[in-house]
Design a protein around this motif. Structure first.
Motif, PDB file in Angstrom:
ATOM      1  N   TRP A 269       0.855  -1.207   0.000  1.00 11.82           N
ATOM      2  CA  TRP A 269       0.000   0.000   0.000  1.00 11.82           C
ATOM      3  C   TRP A 269       0.886   1.252   0.000  1.00 11.82           C
ATOM      4  N   ARG A 270       1.930   1.210   0.788  1.00  9.13           N
ATOM      5  CA  ARG A 270       2.850   2.357   0.847  1.00  9.13           C
ATOM      6  C   ARG A 270       3.411   2.645  -0.558  1.00  9.13           C
ATOM      7  N   GLU A 271       3.798   1.591  -1.250  1.00  5.86           N
ATOM      8  CA  GLU A 271       4.377   1.782  -2.582  1.00  5.86           C
ATOM      9  C   GLU A 271       3.305   2.194  -3.592  1.00  5.86           C
ATOM     10  N   GLY A 334      -7.595   4.280  13.982  1.00  2.67           N
ATOM     11  CA  GLY A 334      -7.942   5.618  14.467  1.00  2.67           C
ATOM     12  C   GLY A 334      -7.912   6.637  13.333  1.00  2.67           C
ATOM     13  N   ARG A 335      -6.926   6.495  12.433  1.00  2.89           N
ATOM     14  CA  ARG A 335      -6.837   7.442  11.305  1.00  2.89           C
ATOM     15  C   ARG A 335      -8.084   7.315  10.435  1.00  2.89           C
ATOM     16  N   MET A 336      -8.533   6.079  10.226  1.00  3.14           N
ATOM     17  CA  MET A 336      -9.712   5.904   9.367  1.00  3.14           C
ATOM     18  C   MET A 336     -10.964   6.445  10.052  1.00  3.14           C
ATOM     19  N   TRP A 356      -3.873  18.938   8.893  1.00  3.25           N
ATOM     20  CA  TRP A 356      -3.683  18.762  10.342  1.00  3.25           C
ATOM     21  C   TRP A 356      -2.804  17.544  10.608  1.00  3.25           C
ATOM     22  N   PHE A 357      -3.066  16.463   9.892  1.00  2.00           N
ATOM     23  CA  PHE A 357      -2.239  15.264  10.075  1.00  2.00           C
ATOM     24  C   PHE A 357      -0.789  15.560   9.691  1.00  2.00           C
ATOM     25  N   MET A 358      -0.594  16.264   8.571  1.00  3.98           N
ATOM     26  CA  MET A 358       0.788  16.575   8.159  1.00  3.98           C
ATOM     27  C   MET A 358       1.480  17.443   9.207  1.00  3.98           C
ATOM     28  N   TRP A 375      -8.803   8.224   0.206  1.00  2.71           N
ATOM     29  CA  TRP A 375      -9.489   6.927   0.309  1.00  2.71           C
ATOM     30  C   TRP A 375     -10.711   7.096   1.213  1.00  2.71           C
ATOM     31  N   THR A 376     -10.487   7.714   2.378  1.00  2.69           N
ATOM     32  CA  THR A 376     -11.583   7.852   3.339  1.00  2.69           C
ATOM     33  C   THR A 376     -12.682   8.760   2.794  1.00  2.69           C
ATOM     34  N   ALA A 377     -12.261   9.833   2.124  1.00  2.00           N
ATOM     35  CA  ALA A 377     -13.252  10.779   1.609  1.00  2.00           C
ATOM     36  C   ALA A 377     -13.988  10.200   0.400  1.00  2.00           C
TER      37      ALA A 377
HETATM   38  C1  LIG Z   1      -6.210   9.343   6.841  1.00  2.00           C
HETATM   39  C2  LIG Z   1      -4.930   8.538   6.837  1.00  2.00           C
HETATM   40  C3  LIG Z   1      -3.697   9.184   6.835  1.00  2.00           C
HETATM   41  C4  LIG Z   1      -2.504   8.452   6.824  1.00  2.00           C
HETATM   42  N1  LIG Z   1      -1.305   9.124   6.807  1.00  2.00           N
HETATM   43  C5  LIG Z   1      -0.146   8.430   6.753  1.00  2.00           C
HETATM   44  C6  LIG Z   1       1.103   9.098   6.706  1.00  2.00           C
HETATM   45  O1  LIG Z   1       1.181  10.330   6.665  1.00  2.00           O
HETATM   46  N2  LIG Z   1       2.233   8.338   6.706  1.00  2.00           N
HETATM   47  C7  LIG Z   1       2.202   6.972   6.740  1.00  2.00           C
HETATM   48  O2  LIG Z   1       3.260   6.336   6.747  1.00  2.00           O
HETATM   49  N3  LIG Z   1       1.034   6.320   6.752  1.00  2.00           N
HETATM   50  C8  LIG Z   1      -0.142   6.990   6.767  1.00  2.00           C
HETATM   51  N4  LIG Z   1      -1.323   6.318   6.814  1.00  2.00           N
HETATM   52  C9  LIG Z   1      -1.316   4.851   6.712  1.00  2.00           C
HETATM   53  C10 LIG Z   1      -1.288   4.090   8.056  1.00  2.00           C
HETATM   54  O3  LIG Z   1      -2.263   4.574   8.906  1.00  2.00           O
HETATM   55  C11 LIG Z   1       0.077   4.144   8.750  1.00  2.00           C
HETATM   56  O4  LIG Z   1       1.099   3.812   7.846  1.00  2.00           O
HETATM   57  C12 LIG Z   1       0.130   3.142   9.900  1.00  2.00           C
HETATM   58  O5  LIG Z   1      -0.872   3.413  10.831  1.00  2.00           O
HETATM   59  C13 LIG Z   1       1.489   3.206  10.563  1.00  2.00           C
HETATM   60  O6  LIG Z   1       1.539   2.354  11.666  1.00  2.00           O
HETATM   61  P1  LIG Z   1       2.492   1.096  11.680  1.00  2.00           P
HETATM   62  O7  LIG Z   1       3.866   1.498  11.316  1.00  2.00           O
HETATM   63  O8  LIG Z   1       2.302   0.407  12.984  1.00  2.00           O
HETATM   64  O9  LIG Z   1       1.896   0.243  10.496  1.00  2.00           O
HETATM   65  P2  LIG Z   1       1.878  -1.319  10.186  1.00  2.00           P
HETATM   66  O10 LIG Z   1       0.460  -1.759  10.281  1.00  2.00           O
HETATM   67  O11 LIG Z   1       2.872  -2.070  10.975  1.00  2.00           O
HETATM   68  O12 LIG Z   1       2.277  -1.345   8.647  1.00  2.00           O
HETATM   69  C14 LIG Z   1       3.646  -1.414   8.213  1.00  2.00           C
HETATM   70  C15 LIG Z   1       3.985  -0.260   7.312  1.00  2.00           C
HETATM   71  O13 LIG Z   1       3.215  -0.312   6.119  1.00  2.00           O
HETATM   72  C16 LIG Z   1       2.886   1.000   5.685  1.00  2.00           C
HETATM   73  N5  LIG Z   1       1.429   1.148   5.712  1.00  2.00           N
HETATM   74  C17 LIG Z   1       0.555   0.531   6.538  1.00  2.00           C
HETATM   75  N6  LIG Z   1      -0.712   0.867   6.214  1.00  2.00           N
HETATM   76  C18 LIG Z   1      -0.629   1.721   5.186  1.00  2.00           C
HETATM   77  C19 LIG Z   1      -1.583   2.427   4.412  1.00  2.00           C
HETATM   78  N7  LIG Z   1      -2.909   2.305   4.605  1.00  2.00           N
HETATM   79  N8  LIG Z   1      -1.150   3.260   3.439  1.00  2.00           N
HETATM   80  C20 LIG Z   1       0.164   3.401   3.192  1.00  2.00           C
HETATM   81  N9  LIG Z   1       1.127   2.740   3.884  1.00  2.00           N
HETATM   82  C21 LIG Z   1       0.733   1.914   4.861  1.00  2.00           C
HETATM   83  C22 LIG Z   1       3.543   1.962   6.671  1.00  2.00           C
HETATM   84  O14 LIG Z   1       4.791   2.348   6.171  1.00  2.00           O
HETATM   85  C23 LIG Z   1       3.682   1.101   7.915  1.00  2.00           C
HETATM   86  O15 LIG Z   1       4.702   1.514   8.771  1.00  2.00           O
HETATM   87  C24 LIG Z   1      -2.547   7.031   6.815  1.00  2.00           C
HETATM   88  C25 LIG Z   1      -3.795   6.395   6.822  1.00  2.00           C
HETATM   89  C26 LIG Z   1      -4.965   7.131   6.837  1.00  2.00           C
HETATM   90  C27 LIG Z   1      -6.296   6.407   6.847  1.00  2.00           C
END
Ligand SMILES: Cc1cc2nc3c(=O)[nH]c(=O)nc-3n(C[C@H](O)[C@H](O)[C@H](O)COP(=O)(O)OP(=O)(O)OC[C@H]3O[C@@H](n4cnc5c(N)ncnc54)[C@H](O)[C@@H]3O)c2cc1C
Length: 463
Positions: A269-271, A334-336, A356-358, A375-377
Motif C-alpha cells: 500500500w505504501r508503494e 484511528g486514522r480511518m 492537520w495530520f501533516m 481513500w476515506t473521503a
Molecule cells: C487518513 C490517513 C492518513 C494516513 N497518513 C499516513 C502518513 O502520513 N504516513 C504513513 O506512513 N502512513 C499513513 N497512513 C497509513 C497508516 O495509517 C500508517 O502507515 C500506519 O498506521 C502506521 O503504523 P504502523 O507502522 O504500525 O503500520 P503497520 O500496520 O505495521 O504497517 C507497516 C507499514 O506499512 C505501511 N502502511 C501501513 N498501512 C498503510 C496504508 N494504509 N497506506 C500506506 N502505507 C501503509 C507503513 O509504512 C507502515 O509503517 C494514513 C492512513 C490514513 C487512513
C-alpha cells in the motif's frame, strides 16, 4: 582533495542503503574522500512540522554517531541544495553525487534541476519497486490497489539487502558544517536505525503472526509502529520486506502466514500511494476523481477545532486525536475513524484533515497521507465508496471492546463503566456522578448526532 558525495535526504541509515553503497564504490574506485552530506533546505524545512523536524534532527544525530564509529562524520549544510552542491563540487573536485530517489513533486523538480548541472546519480531505495516498473500492459499506471499489488508480487524480488559498511573513507577535515539544533527526543519514538531494527525484530518475533486480526485492535500493540522509521529511511523497505518474507518461509501455520502476508500487503500500500503521487502529482492539490471536486463542504471553525483537539464528544474519535497530539502517531484504525468523522460526520473538506495530520504526524508523508485521506473521503484512487460511512460507536465497540484505549488517552473517562465507555452521554445523572464525569462539563456532549450527520453527508455527496 577529490571527493564523492553521499547526499542524505530521507535515507538516514547505513544498512541496506543503495545510495551509500554507490558512493562507497565510486570513492573506492578512484581513491577519493566520501562526504556524507545532509542539506537543510529552508523551503522544505519550514514546510516540515515541528515533531518531524525534531525526529529528523534526532535521527541525524544518531546517524552521525554511527558514521563516527566508521571513521567518518556527518556534514550538515543549510541553504539551497543546488547552490550548496555546486560550491562543494567546485571546492572538493566532486566527481559524483549519490542520492536516493524521492517521488514527491518538490523532490522531482529539485533533482531534475540539479541533474542538469551536476553529476547527480539517483538510486532506487525508498521503495522495493520503482513506480515505473509496475505499469499496466499498455504502459499506464495502475489506479486500483489489487491489480497493482498483483503486478508488484508477480515478479520475484532479486535485490537482497546490502550490508552496512564496516568502515568509511574520511570526509575532508576542513569542510565547514552547521550545528544541528539540540532536540527534545520523543520517548515513544526514539530516532535512529538501531531503534528501527529493534522494532522490526520484536514485531517479527510476535505481533506479525497475529497481525491479520491484531492490526485492527486499538487497545493492543498489534502493529509494527515502524512508519516514522520508514518515512525517514531509518529502515529500508527492502529490508523490512525481506525479513518478513524470511519469517513467512519458516511457517506453515495458516493464521501466521495470513498475518505476515497482510503486513507485506501494507508495505505494498505504501508503494501504491508513492506510485500514485509519482504519476499523478496533482492529487496533492485536488480530488483524484474529478466528479468529487465540487462537494459542498461546510465551514465550521468550531467543529474543526473540536475535532483537532479531541473534543467531539465521541470517545474513540477524541482518544485517537489526542494520541496524535501527544505522541505524534495514530493507529491506522484511528486514522480511518477520525478521517471519516471529519469528512462525513462534520462534512469538512478532507484537505483540512490532511493538513492537520501533516502538521502533527511523525510519519507524515505526502503520498500515504494524501492516499489515506482521499481513500476515506471517497475521492481518490481505489477509494471507499462515498456511502460507506464509519459509525464511530460501532467501530469503538469492535476495536476497543473494553475501552482501554479510550481511557488511556481521555483521563476524564477513566471511571466510566464499560457499558457506557463508547457512548458516555447515555449515562443518567447518578451514573455520571458515580463515574466522576458530568457530560457537557467534564467531557463534551457529542457535537453532532451520527445518524443525522450521515444523512447530511450522503445528500452532499449525491449532489
Ligand atoms: C487518513 C490517513 C492518513 C494516513 N497518513 C499516513 C502518513 O502520513 N504516513 C504513513 O506512513 N502512513 C499513513 N497512513 C497509513 C497508516 O495509517 C500508517 O502507515 C500506519 O498506521 C502506521 O503504523 P504502523 O507502522 O504500525 O503500520 P503497520 O500496520 O505495521 O504497517 C507497516 C507499514 O506499512 C505501511 N502502511 C501501513 N498501512 C498503510 C496504508 N494504509 N497506506 C500506506 N502505507 C501503509 C507503513 O509504512 C507502515 O509503517 C494514513 C492512513 C490514513 C487512513
Amino acid at each position: 582533495m577529490q571527493a564523492i558525495i553521499w547526499w542524505i535526504r530521507r535515507d538516514l541509515r547505513i544498512g541496506d542503503n543503495p545510495a551509500l553503497y554507490g558512493a562507497i564504490q565510486a570513492a573506492l574506485a578512484n581513491g577519493r574522500a566520501l562526504i556524507p552530506l545532509f542539506i537543510e533546505d529552508p523551503k522544505l524545512w519550514h514546510a516540515t512540522a515541528t515533531p518531524r523536524q525534531q525526529f529528523l534532527h534526532a535521527g541525524l544525530q544518531a546517524l552521525n554517531q554511527q558514521l563516527q564509529l566508521l571513521g567518518s562524520r556527518l556534514v550538515v549544510c543549510r541553504g539551497d541544495a543546488l547552490a550548496i552542491l555546486k560550491q562543494l563540487v567546485e571546492e572538493y573536485s566532486v566527481h559524483a553525487i549519490y542520492a536516493e530517489e524521492d517521488y514527491s513533486p518538490y523532490a522531482q523538480q529539485r533533482d531534475s534541476r540539479i541533474r542538469n548541472e551536476l553529476p547527480l546519480h539517483l538510486v532506487t531505495g525508498l521503495v522495493v519497486r520503482h513506480p515505473l516498473t509496475i505499469l499496466k500492459s499498455d504502459g499506464t499506471p495502475y489506479t486500483v490497489f489489487t491489480p497493482f499489488s498483483k503486478a508488484w508480487k508477480a515478479v520475484p524480488i532479486k535485490r537482497i539487502p546490502l550490508p552496512a559498511p564496516d568502515s568509511l573513507a574520511p570526509s575532508p577535515a576542513d569542510i565547514s558544517c552547521v550545528d544541528l539544533a539540540a532536540v527534545q527526543g520523543n520517548s515513544n519514538f526514539p530516532a535512529g536505525e538501531t531503534e528501527a531494527n529493534k522494532r522490526l525484530e520484536n514485531f517479527l518475533h510476535g505481533p506479525i503472526l497475529s497481525y491479520a486480526e491484531g492490526r485492527n485492535r486499538m487497545d493492543l500493540d498489534g502493529t509494527s509502529s515502524l512508519s516514522p522509521y520508514l518515512r525517514f529511511g531509518m529502515l529500508s523497505a527492502v529490508q523490512a520486506y525481506h525479513q518478513a518474507q524470511n519469517v513467512l518461509n519458516q511457517t506453515f501455520d495458516t493464521t501466521e502466514r495470513s498475518g505476515i502476508e497482510t503486513w507485506i500487503n501494507e508495505l505494498i500500500w505504501r508503494e501504491f500511494y508513492l506510485s500514485i503521487l509519482y504519476h499523478f502529482p496533482n492529487v496533492l492539490k485536488e480530488a483524484f476523481q474529478p466528479k468529487y471536486r465540487n462537494i459542498p463542504w461546510r465551514t465550521s471553525q468550531a467543529d474543526l477545532h473540536a475535532w483537532q483537539q479531541g473534543c467531539t464528544g465521541y470517545p474513540i474519535v477524541d482518544a485517537s486525536m489526542r494520541q496524535l497530539l501527544h505522541s505524534g502517531w495514530m493507529h491506522n484504525r484511528g486514522r480511518m475513524i477520525t478521517a471519516s468523522f471529519l469528512v462525513k460526520d462534520l462534512l469538512i473538506n478532507w484537505q483540512a484533515g490532511e493538513d492537520w495530520f501533516m502538521g502533527h504526524l511523525l510519519d507524515g508523508d505526502p503520498a500515504s497521507n494524501n492516499g489515506g485521506w482521499q481513500w476515506t473521503a471517497g475521492t481518490g484512487t481505489d477509494a471507499a465508496p462515498y456511502f460507506r460511512i464509519f459509525n464511530p460507536i460501532l467501530q469503538s465497540k469492535k476495536f476497543d471492546p473494553l475501552g482501554d484505549f479510550i481511557r488511556r488517552w481521555i483521563p476524564e473517562l477513566k471511571n466510566v463503566p464499560v457499558r457506557y465507555i463508547h457512548e458516555p452521554w447515555l449515562m443518567n445523572p447518578q451514573e455520571q456522578a458515580a463515574a466522576n464525569c458530568t457530560i457537557g462539563k467534564d467531557y463534551p456532549s457529542p457535537i453532532v448526532e451520527h445518524g443525522a450527520a450521515r444523512e447530511r453527508a450522503l445528500q452532499a455527496y449525491r449532489a
